[in-house]
Design a protein around this motif. Sequence first.
Motif, PDB file in Angstrom:
ATOM      1  N   ALA A  37      -2.074  -0.115 -12.648  1.00  0.00           N
ATOM      2  CA  ALA A  37      -0.916  -0.970 -12.945  1.00  0.00           C
ATOM      3  C   ALA A  37       0.364  -0.151 -13.051  1.00  0.00           C
ATOM      4  N   ARG A  38       0.266   1.100 -13.501  1.00  0.00           N
ATOM      5  CA  ARG A  38       1.462   1.950 -13.563  1.00  0.00           C
ATOM      6  C   ARG A  38       1.997   2.202 -12.154  1.00  0.00           C
ATOM      7  N   TYR A  39       1.102   2.429 -11.212  1.00  0.00           N
ATOM      8  CA  TYR A  39       1.530   2.614  -9.823  1.00  0.00           C
ATOM      9  C   TYR A  39       2.096   1.318  -9.250  1.00  0.00           C
ATOM     10  N   ALA A  40       1.494   0.183  -9.635  1.00  0.00           N
ATOM     11  CA  ALA A  40       1.980  -1.104  -9.143  1.00  0.00           C
ATOM     12  C   ALA A  40       3.398  -1.384  -9.613  1.00  0.00           C
ATOM     13  N   SER A  41       3.798  -0.779 -10.730  1.00  0.00           N
ATOM     14  CA  SER A  41       5.164  -0.984 -11.227  1.00  0.00           C
ATOM     15  C   SER A  41       6.205  -0.385 -10.282  1.00  0.00           C
ATOM     16  N   LEU A  42       5.772   0.464  -9.329  1.00  0.00           N
ATOM     17  CA  LEU A  42       6.697   1.043  -8.353  1.00  0.00           C
ATOM     18  C   LEU A  42       7.124   0.031  -7.293  1.00  0.00           C
ATOM     19  N   CYS A  52      -4.237   6.460  -6.890  1.00  0.00           N
ATOM     20  CA  CYS A  52      -3.750   5.425  -7.815  1.00  0.00           C
ATOM     21  C   CYS A  52      -4.890   4.778  -8.586  1.00  0.00           C
ATOM     22  N   ARG A  53      -6.086   5.291  -8.435  1.00  0.00           N
ATOM     23  CA  ARG A  53      -7.281   4.921  -9.192  1.00  0.00           C
ATOM     24  C   ARG A  53      -7.774   3.503  -8.935  1.00  0.00           C
ATOM     25  N   LEU A  54      -7.432   2.943  -7.759  1.00  0.00           N
ATOM     26  CA  LEU A  54      -8.004   1.651  -7.400  1.00  0.00           C
ATOM     27  C   LEU A  54      -9.294   1.823  -6.598  1.00  0.00           C
ATOM     28  N   MET A  55      -9.425   2.921  -5.852  1.00  0.00           N
ATOM     29  CA  MET A  55     -10.651   3.203  -5.084  1.00  0.00           C
ATOM     30  C   MET A  55     -11.077   2.027  -4.228  1.00  0.00           C
ATOM     31  N   LEU A  56     -10.136   1.260  -3.740  1.00  0.00           N
ATOM     32  CA  LEU A  56     -10.422   0.000  -3.063  1.00  0.00           C
ATOM     33  C   LEU A  56     -11.422   0.107  -1.913  1.00  0.00           C
ATOM     34  N   PRO A  57     -11.397   1.168  -1.084  1.00  0.00           N
ATOM     35  CA  PRO A  57     -12.359   1.238   0.027  1.00  0.00           C
ATOM     36  C   PRO A  57     -13.813   1.345  -0.411  1.00  0.00           C
ATOM     37  N   GLY A  58     -14.069   1.638  -1.674  1.00  0.00           N
ATOM     38  CA  GLY A  58     -15.438   1.837  -2.125  1.00  0.00           C
ATOM     39  C   GLY A  58     -16.090   0.631  -2.753  1.00  0.00           C
ATOM     40  N   PHE A  75       0.822  -1.210   0.000  1.00  0.00           N
ATOM     41  CA  PHE A  75       0.000   0.000   0.000  1.00  0.00           C
ATOM     42  C   PHE A  75       0.858   1.263   0.000  1.00  0.00           C
ATOM     43  N   ARG A  76       1.878   1.292   0.834  1.00  0.00           N
ATOM     44  CA  ARG A  76       2.703   2.492   0.959  1.00  0.00           C
ATOM     45  C   ARG A  76       3.581   2.716  -0.265  1.00  0.00           C
ATOM     46  N   THR A  77       3.729   1.695  -1.102  1.00  0.00           N
ATOM     47  CA  THR A  77       4.508   1.864  -2.327  1.00  0.00           C
ATOM     48  C   THR A  77       3.622   2.234  -3.516  1.00  0.00           C
ATOM     49  N   ILE A  78       2.476   1.573  -3.620  1.00  0.00           N
ATOM     50  CA  ILE A  78       1.622   1.798  -4.787  1.00  0.00           C
ATOM     51  C   ILE A  78       0.865   3.119  -4.696  1.00  0.00           C
ATOM     52  N   THR A  79       0.715   3.639  -3.496  1.00  0.00           N
ATOM     53  CA  THR A  79       0.005   4.910  -3.320  1.00  0.00           C
ATOM     54  C   THR A  79       0.975   5.989  -2.838  1.00  0.00           C
ATOM     55  N   PRO A  80       0.647   7.245  -3.049  1.00  0.00           N
ATOM     56  CA  PRO A  80       1.516   8.344  -2.582  1.00  0.00           C
ATOM     57  C   PRO A  80       1.193   8.778  -1.157  1.00  0.00           C
ATOM     58  N   ILE A  81       1.026   7.817  -0.232  1.00  0.00           N
ATOM     59  CA  ILE A  81       0.611   8.147   1.127  1.00  0.00           C
ATOM     60  C   ILE A  81       1.644   9.027   1.836  1.00  0.00           C
ATOM     61  N   ARG A  82       2.929   8.747   1.654  1.00  0.00           N
ATOM     62  CA  ARG A  82       3.946   9.566   2.323  1.00  0.00           C
ATOM     63  C   ARG A  82       3.916  10.996   1.794  1.00  0.00           C
ATOM     64  N   ASP A 115       0.900 -10.793  -6.882  1.00  0.00           N
ATOM     65  CA  ASP A 115      -0.081 -11.524  -6.082  1.00  0.00           C
ATOM     66  C   ASP A 115      -1.185 -10.593  -5.569  1.00  0.00           C
ATOM     67  N   VAL A 116      -0.790  -9.498  -4.912  1.00  0.00           N
ATOM     68  CA  VAL A 116      -1.783  -8.595  -4.327  1.00  0.00           C
ATOM     69  C   VAL A 116      -2.577  -7.884  -5.414  1.00  0.00           C
ATOM     70  N   PHE A 117      -1.877  -7.381  -6.425  1.00  0.00           N
ATOM     71  CA  PHE A 117      -2.586  -6.672  -7.491  1.00  0.00           C
ATOM     72  C   PHE A 117      -3.499  -7.623  -8.259  1.00  0.00           C
ATOM     73  N   GLY A 118      -3.071  -8.873  -8.386  1.00  0.00           N
ATOM     74  CA  GLY A 118      -3.916  -9.860  -9.058  1.00  0.00           C
ATOM     75  C   GLY A 118      -5.200 -10.117  -8.291  1.00  0.00           C
ATOM     76  N   ARG A 119      -5.106 -10.191  -6.961  1.00  0.00           N
ATOM     77  CA  ARG A 119      -6.314 -10.392  -6.145  1.00  0.00           C
ATOM     78  C   ARG A 119      -7.255  -9.196  -6.266  1.00  0.00           C
ATOM     79  N   ILE A 120      -6.687  -7.995  -6.255  1.00  0.00           N
ATOM     80  CA  ILE A 120      -7.520  -6.794  -6.390  1.00  0.00           C
ATOM     81  C   ILE A 120      -8.184  -6.757  -7.757  1.00  0.00           C
TER      82      ILE A 120
END
Length: 676
Positions: free
Chosen positions: A578-583, A521-527, A479-486, A592-597
Amino acid sequence: WIGGDRDGNPFVTADVVRTAVDMQAATAVARHLQDLFQLSLDLSMSSRLIDPSPDLLRLADASGDDSAFRADEPYRRALRGMHARLRSTAVHLFGDPLHDIPSASPAQPHPAARPYSTPAELVADLDIIDASLRSHGAAALADSAVRVLRTSVEVFGFHLCTLDLRQNSDVHERVLDELFRAGGVASRYAELDEVDKLVVLRGELATVRPLVNRSVTYSELAISELDILRTAADAIARVGPRSIGHYVISKCQSVSDVLEVVVLLREVGLALPGADGLLKVDIVPLFETIDDLTNAATIMTQLLAIPEYAEWVRRCRAGTQEVMLGYSDSNKDGGYLSANWALHRAQIELVEVCRSAQVRLRFFHGRGGTVGRGGGPSYDAIVAQPPGAVDGSLRLTEQGEVIAARYADRDLARRSLEALVAAAAEATVAGRRRTGDPDAHTTGWALSERFTAMAELAGVSHAAYRDLVYDTPGFAGFFRTITPIREISTLNIGSRPASRTPSDRIEDLRAIPWVFSWSQCRLMLPGWYGAASAFEAWATDEAKVDELRSMYRDWQFFRTVMSNMGMVLAKTDLDIAARYASLVTDRTQADDVFGRISAEHELALVWFRRITGGDPLDDNPSLARSIRNRFPYLDPLHSLQVELLRRLRAGDNGEMVARGIQLTLNGVAAGLRNSG
């Protein structure tokens, strides 16, 4: 609660609370001064041509304005006297006569002008002006000028808007533990169980003696908390009871969490026990997590069964108990479907608890802009509330870019407020019509079966969400890598630090940056995450699929849940994600995680179509058109953000890189609109 919410925010001090109250009050008083002065210019009618009322003449004579050239202008003299009294009020409130307000009379105000003690006194004087104008045929002037000012004073008083105070229950316990130790009341209060805590607290509330001993040196935390409460008491005494009206208790998990606040309020005179006792603010428990919402009815039943507390509510708070519901933390805790059901079920149970206790219930909905934080169309959200949850009133938060989207323009603001009022009225009427007949609004199958189905769906959804977010090894790092949380933490837009503690655990991350990060990162997972797994596991045959369709067709709550989920699914873009996941450097984990999502997202689209019979946004063509027009401009922002994040994490800490990331964060949020 800007300036009053200190839950996890070390920068909200007593000085900040006072500054917030005084800035708001100064704004209101300055506006009233300007309007009074302008009215004195407009109402220059001579008593030789009109016949003002005796009350108006007495008000003019009492003004102290004895200028010869205004002797025959009673309205102007009366209004100048009112203006002088209001300027004296400003001096009394702030110690500052607001010299920078361009509304001073050309003549010096009467030096002995008596301040208005309450806005009601100013309203009474305006009523004299209004009645006198109508008495000699100037009703049009009364309607166009005086009534507008009178309404402004009634609505905004001397306070402008009511400030909420908020603090975490853990802080209250720590402060009281220290006060009880120093006062010899209980040596280890924080270690007591709930039963023993209530014995101590109720015993303390049976007395009026203070706990604070001026000869004792207390901790910085205790001193700060008590200073803030004293500042609140001072604000109420100076500006009026509407300056500070609510005390919200974050992480409220027990009856003792509420009574602890009452004890602290007693220390500063905002609560007093006894037959003639008082409670000067509403105490508002905030239930946030899934477990807290599940236990809310039990806690409130026990609280309202305490005679002294129930008496405070009935006699001092107009018989109304307010309860706040946390949308953000419940979603972060249990996922979209589970949180929505927990909130709905809690409201049903709390309505019955307060009805049994003969106390009026008002809900305070802590909604954010994004669907993961309770966002979506406000009208739909309000009419989807269970019967009795909107009984003539409700409170809700408007946060983030939603404020500008709904209120920056006068016409938009009017439409937004009209929608809220209309929805509240409709929900109130519908709720009262259905009172005592819980199945009257159902069609097709019994309400109890719907509730059973939702409970089962919520349970499966909760398990699927928790399995990904909390039980998958390395998910926090993903999560902390794929998103710009920091990087979000550096933006000057948050009211508090992004995490409650310095740890990197998901549990300690605040819900607002959690949801905001997933939108970037356009996943909007919480929704949406977890809902599809629930539908797949529950609807094992076509009959159950038909039940889901019936729920969508006939149940406003479920239809709103699905509609909001559809909006989020329409804004989710796995190619951009997927572009964010490349980070992520650990490709095995990332895949694995991105595949499940990705699999859950595909399943969510399938089930959305099966239940609703259409694609996301089929029921909202205007939003679909808006997204088609806006989103092409977001693609380059996302690409730029990913590249800048890559450079930053590779060690390029240049100012332009950091600035560029911040600009893309704001740009993406503005384009998505309900992202915060």
